[in-house]
Motif scaffolding. Structure first.
Motif, mmCIF file in Angstrom:
data_model
loop_
_atom_site.group_PDB
_atom_site.id
_atom_site.type_symbol
_atom_site.label_atom_id
_atom_site.label_comp_id
_atom_site.label_asym_id
_atom_site.label_seq_id
_atom_site.Cartn_x
_atom_site.Cartn_y
_atom_site.Cartn_z
ATOM 1 N N CYS A 99 -22.550 26.461 31.118
ATOM 2 C CA CYS A 99 -21.961 25.411 30.293
ATOM 3 C C CYS A 99 -22.755 24.122 30.512
ATOM 4 O O CYS A 99 -23.034 23.729 31.655
ATOM 5 N N GLU A 100 -23.150 23.437 29.449
ATOM 6 C CA GLU A 100 -23.959 22.223 29.514
ATOM 7 C C GLU A 100 -23.142 21.055 28.953
ATOM 8 O O GLU A 100 -22.703 21.106 27.796
ATOM 9 N N VAL A 116 -20.767 19.826 24.375
ATOM 10 C CA VAL A 116 -20.727 20.870 25.410
ATOM 11 C C VAL A 116 -21.253 22.159 24.788
ATOM 12 O O VAL A 116 -20.744 22.613 23.744
ATOM 13 N N ASN A 117 -22.243 22.741 25.426
ATOM 14 C CA ASN A 117 -22.848 23.991 24.943
ATOM 15 C C ASN A 117 -22.533 25.139 25.905
ATOM 16 O O ASN A 117 -22.575 24.955 27.132
ATOM 17 N N TRP A 118 -22.271 26.272 25.334
ATOM 18 C CA TRP A 118 -22.099 27.503 26.114
ATOM 19 C C TRP A 118 -23.225 28.470 25.742
ATOM 20 O O TRP A 118 -23.475 28.723 24.564
ATOM 21 N N ASN A 119 -23.876 29.020 26.770
ATOM 22 C CA ASN A 119 -24.926 30.010 26.540
ATOM 23 C C ASN A 119 -24.958 30.991 27.704
ATOM 24 O O ASN A 119 -24.223 30.850 28.680
ATOM 25 N N ARG A 120 -25.837 31.981 27.595
ATOM 26 C CA ARG A 120 -25.959 33.017 28.633
ATOM 27 C C ARG A 120 -27.004 32.657 29.678
ATOM 28 O O ARG A 120 -27.556 33.538 30.325
ATOM 29 N N CYS A 121 -27.234 31.400 29.863
ATOM 30 C CA CYS A 121 -28.222 30.910 30.829
ATOM 31 C C CYS A 121 -29.634 31.374 30.497
ATOM 32 O O CYS A 121 -30.534 31.316 31.348
ATOM 33 N N ASN A 122 -29.805 31.910 29.296
ATOM 34 C CA ASN A 122 -31.137 32.300 28.832
ATOM 35 C C ASN A 122 -31.417 31.667 27.471
ATOM 36 O O ASN A 122 -32.192 32.180 26.682
ATOM 37 N N LYS A 123 -30.690 30.558 27.213
ATOM 38 C CA LYS A 123 -30.851 29.780 25.994
ATOM 39 C C LYS A 123 -30.356 30.503 24.743
ATOM 40 O O LYS A 123 -30.670 30.080 23.631
ATOM 41 N N VAL A 124 -29.609 31.583 24.907
ATOM 42 C CA VAL A 124 -28.941 32.224 23.765
ATOM 43 C C VAL A 124 -27.606 31.518 23.582
ATOM 44 O O VAL A 124 -26.691 31.675 24.389
#
Length: 243
Positions: free
Chosen positions: A110-111, A58-66
Protein backbone atom coordinates in the motif's frame (compact mmCIF):
# COMPACT_ATOMS: atom_id res chain seq x y z
CA UNK A 1 -13.69 20.36 -9.84
CA UNK A 2 -13.10 20.05 -6.09
CA UNK A 3 -9.89 21.10 -4.44
CA UNK A 4 -9.05 17.60 -3.01
CA UNK A 5 -9.48 15.98 -6.39
CA UNK A 6 -7.35 18.63 -8.10
CA UNK A 7 -4.66 18.23 -5.47
CA UNK A 8 -4.79 14.43 -5.86
CA UNK A 9 -4.33 14.60 -9.61
CA UNK A 10 -1.47 17.04 -9.15
CA UNK A 11 0.28 14.75 -6.69
CA UNK A 12 -0.36 11.78 -8.98
CA UNK A 13 1.60 13.46 -11.76
CA UNK A 14 4.25 14.60 -9.27
CA UNK A 15 4.59 11.13 -7.66
CA UNK A 16 7.76 10.17 -9.51
CA UNK A 17 9.34 13.37 -8.21
CA UNK A 18 8.32 12.86 -4.60
CA UNK A 19 10.80 11.00 -2.39
CA UNK A 20 9.87 7.72 -0.80
CA UNK A 21 10.42 7.91 2.92
CA UNK A 22 13.00 5.49 4.16
CA UNK A 23 11.53 5.14 7.63
CA UNK A 24 8.13 3.58 6.92
CA UNK A 25 7.89 1.14 9.82
CA UNK A 26 6.63 3.83 12.16
CA UNK A 27 4.61 5.75 9.59
CA UNK A 28 2.61 2.92 7.92
CA UNK A 29 0.83 0.47 10.16
CA UNK A 30 0.06 -2.94 8.60
CA UNK A 31 -0.93 -6.36 9.81
CA UNK A 32 2.39 -7.80 8.70
CA UNK A 33 2.01 -11.47 7.76
CA UNK A 34 -1.61 -12.51 7.43
CA UNK A 35 -3.10 -15.93 6.76
CA UNK A 36 -6.49 -16.98 5.47
CA UNK A 37 -8.33 -20.13 4.47
CA UNK A 38 -8.59 -21.03 0.81
CA UNK A 39 -11.83 -19.92 -0.91
CA UNK A 40 -12.49 -17.41 1.88
CA UNK A 41 -12.39 -13.59 1.81
CA UNK A 42 -9.89 -11.32 3.53
CA UNK A 43 -9.61 -7.55 3.96
CA UNK A 44 -6.19 -5.88 3.84
CA UNK A 45 -5.75 -2.48 5.44
CA UNK A 46 -2.97 0.04 5.95
CA UNK A 47 -3.04 3.14 8.09
CA UNK A 48 -0.83 6.24 8.23
CA UNK A 49 0.42 7.30 11.64
CA UNK A 50 1.20 10.89 10.57
CA UNK A 51 -1.66 13.03 11.72
CA UNK A 52 -0.58 16.31 10.10
CA UNK A 53 -0.03 14.85 6.62
CA UNK A 54 -2.51 15.33 3.79
CA UNK A 55 -3.27 12.02 2.09
CA UNK A 56 -3.85 12.72 -1.57
CA UNK A 57 -3.81 9.16 -2.92
CA UNK A 58 -3.45 5.55 -1.79
CA UNK A 59 -2.39 2.82 -4.21
CA UNK A 60 -2.64 -0.92 -3.75
CA UNK A 61 -0.42 -3.24 -5.77
CA UNK A 62 1.35 -6.61 -5.58
CA UNK A 63 4.69 -4.99 -4.78
CA UNK A 64 5.63 -5.60 -8.41
CA UNK A 65 3.95 -2.45 -9.75
CA UNK A 66 0.84 -4.37 -10.86
CA UNK A 67 -1.86 -1.94 -9.77
CA UNK A 68 -4.91 -3.34 -7.99
CA UNK A 69 -6.85 -0.29 -6.73
CA UNK A 70 -6.45 3.46 -6.37
CA UNK A 71 -7.94 5.72 -3.68
CA UNK A 72 -8.17 9.42 -4.54
CA UNK A 73 -9.91 9.96 -1.21
CA UNK A 74 -11.67 7.82 1.36
CA UNK A 75 -14.90 8.20 -0.56
CA UNK A 76 -13.60 8.11 -4.09
CA UNK A 77 -11.69 5.11 -5.42
CA UNK A 78 -11.62 2.61 -8.23
CA UNK A 79 -10.51 -0.98 -8.78
CA UNK A 80 -8.54 -1.83 -11.88
CA UNK A 81 -10.80 -3.46 -14.54
CA UNK A 82 -8.76 -6.68 -14.52
CA UNK A 83 -9.58 -7.23 -10.83
CA UNK A 84 -13.18 -6.01 -10.48
CA UNK A 85 -14.47 -9.56 -9.89
CA UNK A 86 -11.67 -10.41 -7.47
CA UNK A 87 -11.25 -7.24 -5.38
CA UNK A 88 -13.65 -4.80 -3.78
CA UNK A 89 -13.10 -1.63 -1.77
CA UNK A 90 -13.19 -1.61 2.03
CA UNK A 91 -13.20 1.02 4.76
CA UNK A 92 -10.13 3.10 5.71
CA UNK A 93 -8.34 2.70 2.37
CA UNK A 94 -8.61 -1.08 2.51
CA UNK A 95 -9.32 -3.74 -0.10
CA UNK A 96 -11.14 -7.07 0.18
CA UNK A 97 -9.92 -10.08 -1.80
CA UNK A 98 -12.63 -12.65 -2.55
CA UNK A 99 -12.39 -16.42 -2.97
CA UNK A 100 -8.73 -16.73 -2.16
CA UNK A 101 -6.72 -19.10 -4.29
CA UNK A 102 -3.12 -20.20 -4.63
CA UNK A 103 -2.36 -17.33 -7.02
CA UNK A 104 -3.39 -14.81 -4.35
CA UNK A 105 -0.54 -15.66 -2.00
CA UNK A 106 2.39 -13.28 -1.83
CA UNK A 107 3.26 -9.67 -1.02
CA UNK A 108 0.81 -6.76 -1.10
CA UNK A 109 1.91 -3.12 -0.89
CA UNK A 110 0.00 0.00 0.00
CA UNK A 111 1.44 3.41 -1.01
CA UNK A 112 0.33 6.60 0.76
CA UNK A 113 0.94 9.75 -1.24
CA UNK A 114 1.13 12.57 1.29
CA UNK A 115 1.76 16.27 1.24
CA UNK A 116 4.26 17.56 2.05
CA UNK A 117 6.08 14.43 3.26
CA UNK A 118 6.04 12.36 0.10
CA UNK A 119 5.23 8.65 -0.39
CA UNK A 120 5.10 6.08 2.40
CA UNK A 121 4.85 2.39 1.59
CA UNK A 122 3.62 -0.49 3.69
CA UNK A 123 4.03 -4.20 2.94
CA UNK A 124 2.30 -7.35 4.10
CA UNK A 125 2.48 -11.00 3.15
CA UNK A 126 -0.62 -13.13 2.54
CA UNK A 127 -0.48 -16.90 2.90
CA UNK A 128 -3.14 -19.59 2.62
CA UNK A 129 -3.83 -22.27 5.19
CA UNK A 130 -5.76 -25.51 4.94
CA UNK A 131 -9.52 -25.46 5.27
CA UNK A 132 -10.92 -25.97 8.76
CA UNK A 133 -12.51 -29.27 9.72
CA UNK A 134 -15.98 -27.72 9.79
CA UNK A 135 -15.57 -26.23 6.32
CA UNK A 136 -14.27 -29.53 4.98
CA UNK A 137 -17.21 -31.41 6.52
CA UNK A 138 -19.88 -29.16 4.99
CA UNK A 139 -18.06 -29.16 1.68
CA UNK A 140 -17.99 -32.97 1.57
CA UNK A 141 -21.48 -33.46 3.05
CA UNK A 142 -23.22 -34.08 -0.33
CA UNK A 143 -20.70 -36.78 -1.20
CA UNK A 144 -21.15 -38.38 2.23
CA UNK A 145 -24.95 -38.48 1.79
CA UNK A 146 -24.67 -40.02 -1.70
CA UNK A 147 -22.25 -42.65 -0.40
CA UNK A 148 -24.62 -43.58 2.46
CA UNK A 149 -27.59 -43.92 0.08
CA UNK A 150 -25.61 -46.15 -2.28
CA UNK A 151 -24.45 -48.27 0.65
CA UNK A 152 -28.03 -48.77 1.90
CA UNK A 153 -29.25 -49.72 -1.59
CA UNK A 154 -26.47 -52.28 -1.98
CA UNK A 155 -27.29 -53.75 1.44
CA UNK A 156 -31.00 -54.06 0.57
CA UNK A 157 -30.19 -55.76 -2.76
CA UNK A 158 -27.92 -58.23 -0.99
CA UNK A 159 -30.58 -59.10 1.61
CA UNK A 160 -33.22 -59.64 -1.12
CA UNK A 161 -30.85 -61.90 -3.02
CA UNK A 162 -30.14 -63.99 0.11
CA UNK A 163 -33.87 -64.39 0.84
CA UNK A 164 -34.61 -65.53 -2.72
CA UNK A 165 -31.82 -68.09 -2.62
CA UNK A 166 -33.10 -69.42 0.68
CA UNK A 167 -36.64 -69.68 -0.67
CA UNK A 168 -35.49 -71.60 -3.76
CA UNK A 169 -33.49 -74.00 -1.58
CA UNK A 170 -36.59 -74.74 0.53
CA UNK A 171 -38.64 -75.51 -2.59
CA UNK A 172 -36.29 -78.23 -3.90
CA UNK A 173 -35.64 -79.82 -0.48
CA UNK A 174 -36.60 -83.56 -0.32
CA UNK A 175 -37.86 -84.83 3.07
CA UNK A 176 -35.74 -87.57 4.70
CA UNK A 177 -38.55 -90.19 4.82
CA UNK A 178 -38.85 -90.05 1.02
CA UNK A 179 -35.14 -90.72 0.61
CA UNK A 180 -35.41 -93.88 2.81
CA UNK A 181 -37.89 -95.66 0.46
CA UNK A 182 -36.59 -98.26 -1.99
CA UNK A 183 -36.51 -97.28 -5.62
CA UNK A 184 -38.48 -100.42 -6.77
CA UNK A 185 -41.43 -99.89 -4.44
CA UNK A 186 -41.56 -96.21 -5.09
CA UNK A 187 -41.29 -96.74 -8.83
CA UNK A 188 -43.96 -99.45 -8.76
CA UNK A 189 -46.30 -97.21 -6.81
CA UNK A 190 -45.59 -94.32 -9.05
CA UNK A 191 -46.28 -96.36 -12.15
CA UNK A 192 -49.49 -97.81 -10.76
CA UNK A 193 -50.66 -94.45 -9.50
CA UNK A 194 -49.77 -92.66 -12.69
CA UNK A 195 -51.49 -95.19 -15.07
CA UNK A 196 -54.32 -97.21 -13.54
CA UNK A 197 -55.23 -98.78 -16.92
CA UNK A 198 -51.75 -100.14 -17.34
CA UNK A 199 -51.87 -101.65 -13.83
CA UNK A 200 -55.12 -103.47 -14.45
CA UNK A 201 -53.86 -104.78 -17.80
CA UNK A 202 -50.77 -106.11 -16.10
CA UNK A 203 -52.92 -107.88 -13.49
CA UNK A 204 -55.10 -109.44 -16.24
CA UNK A 205 -51.98 -110.69 -18.04
CA UNK A 206 -50.69 -112.26 -14.84
CA UNK A 207 -54.05 -113.98 -14.21
CA UNK A 208 -54.20 -115.33 -17.79
CA UNK A 209 -50.66 -116.65 -17.53
CA UNK A 210 -51.56 -118.35 -14.24
CA UNK A 211 -54.59 -120.08 -15.78
CA UNK A 212 -52.59 -121.28 -18.76
CA UNK A 213 -49.95 -122.63 -16.42
CA UNK A 214 -52.56 -124.44 -14.36
CA UNK A 215 -54.11 -125.95 -17.49
CA UNK A 216 -50.74 -127.17 -18.71
CA UNK A 217 -50.06 -128.73 -15.31
CA UNK A 218 -53.43 -130.56 -15.39
CA UNK A 219 -52.73 -131.86 -18.91
CA UNK A 220 -49.33 -133.07 -17.83
CA UNK A 221 -50.90 -134.87 -14.86
CA UNK A 222 -53.51 -136.49 -17.07
CA UNK A 223 -50.86 -137.76 -19.48
CA UNK A 224 -48.89 -139.10 -16.56
CA UNK A 225 -51.83 -141.12 -15.29
CA UNK A 226 -52.50 -142.45 -18.81
CA UNK A 227 -48.91 -143.70 -19.01
CA UNK A 228 -49.22 -145.41 -15.67
CA UNK A 229 -52.48 -147.01 -16.74
CA UNK A 230 -50.91 -148.22 -19.94
CA UNK A 231 -47.97 -149.70 -18.09
CA UNK A 232 -50.21 -151.52 -15.64
CA UNK A 233 -52.32 -152.91 -18.46
CA UNK A 234 -49.27 -154.12 -20.30
CA UNK A 235 -47.96 -155.90 -17.21
CA UNK A 236 -51.26 -157.65 -16.58
CA UNK A 237 -51.38 -158.88 -20.18
CA UNK A 238 -47.96 -160.35 -19.85
CA UNK A 239 -48.94 -162.31 -16.71
CA UNK A 240 -51.94 -163.81 -18.41
CA UNK A 241 -49.92 -164.94 -21.36
CA UNK A 242 -47.35 -166.59 -19.10
CA UNK A 243 -49.99 -168.44 -17.16
Amino acid sequence: MGYPLLLGQLLWHMAPLLPVSGDTTEKILTAGNVSAIENSNITLQCSLSLTNAIVSQVNWNRCNKVMLAVYLSKDKARVQPAFTEKISLAAEYGITIHLLGVNDTGDYCCEFHTFPYGIYEGRMFLELTGASEETTFWKNLPYIIISLILGVLLLVCFIVWILRRKKQTQKIHVPPHVLQKTPSSSSGKDCSSQNPTTGSSAEASVASASSVGAQEESDDGHDYFNVLRYKSHSSSSTVVQMG
